[in-house]
Design a protein around this motif. Structure first.
Motif, PDB file in Angstrom:
ATOM      1  N   ASP A  85       0.792  -1.045  -0.134  1.00  0.00           N
ATOM      2  CA  ASP A  85       0.236  -0.079  -0.018  1.00  0.00           C
ATOM      3  C   ASP A  85       0.839   1.331  -0.005  1.00  0.00           C
ATOM      4  OD1 ASP A  85      -2.386  -1.210   0.018  1.00  0.00           O
ATOM      5  OD2 ASP A  85      -2.577  -1.504   2.225  1.00  0.00           O
ATOM      6  N   ARG A  89       1.054   4.299  -2.848  1.00  0.00           N
ATOM      7  CA  ARG A  89       0.869   5.848  -2.597  1.00  0.00           C
ATOM      8  C   ARG A  89       1.987   6.397  -3.121  1.00  0.00           C
ATOM      9  NH1 ARG A  89      -1.485   3.530   2.037  1.00  0.00           N
ATOM     10  NH2 ARG A  89       0.657   3.782   3.292  1.00  0.00           N
ATOM     11  N   ARG A 115      -0.506  -4.223  -7.925  1.00  0.00           N
ATOM     12  CA  ARG A 115      -1.235  -2.807  -8.275  1.00  0.00           C
ATOM     13  C   ARG A 115      -0.721  -2.451  -9.632  1.00  0.00           C
ATOM     14  NH1 ARG A 115      -2.520  -1.557  -2.836  1.00  0.00           N
ATOM     15  NH2 ARG A 115      -2.997  -3.540  -1.740  1.00  0.00           N
TER      16      ARG A 115
END
Length: 135
Positions: A85, A89, A115
């Motif tokens: 994560d 970001r 991702r």
């Protein structure tokens, strides 16, 4: 006897300097001119990723992730599973755009350990969790 070789992934861009800075920041690397080629910038990273950005005035961004198109090639950036994560970001804060492959409103890839993004010039890359990578 095999001739010694090395390889490097080269991305085309009509404006290579900002794209090289994007990848240098994302990968913790630097931007260096390629010896003897004013249209090529090298982006070495401390983790050994070999990347270069080549000036191509006619470059058009890939159309990925349309289901009928192949990625052709993409960069896979490996991170520790617990850093996925945070890495996503970071990439977005540097100018990456998250993408999701969909067909008729249904997401094609539901994996939570990958991702999908495009860089500021539209090249696809993925950030993937890898148990072999530590923080």
């Amino acid at each position: 006897m095999t001739v010694p070789k090395t390889g490097i992934l080269v991305l085309d861009s009509s404006d290579p300097e900002p794209l090289a800075r994007f990848y240098a920041a994302l990968l913790g690397g630097t931007v260096e001119p390629a010896p003897g080629d004013p249209d090529l910038l090298l982006v070495p990273s401390p983790t050994g990723i070999a990347l270069a950005i080549h000036r191509d005035h006619g470059q058009a961004p890939p159309s990925w992730p349309r289901p009928e198109d192949s990625q052709q090639a993409h960069l896979r950036i490996l991170v520790a599973p617990e850093a996925l994560d945070e890495a996503e970001r970071e990439a977005i804060s540097l100018g990456a755009r998250p993408v999701a492959a969909e067909l008729n409103g249904t997401r094609l890839d539901r994996r939570s350990d990958v991702r999908r993004c495009t860089d500021p010039a539209g090249h696809p890359f993925v950030i993937a969790a890898s148990p072999g990578v530590s923080r």
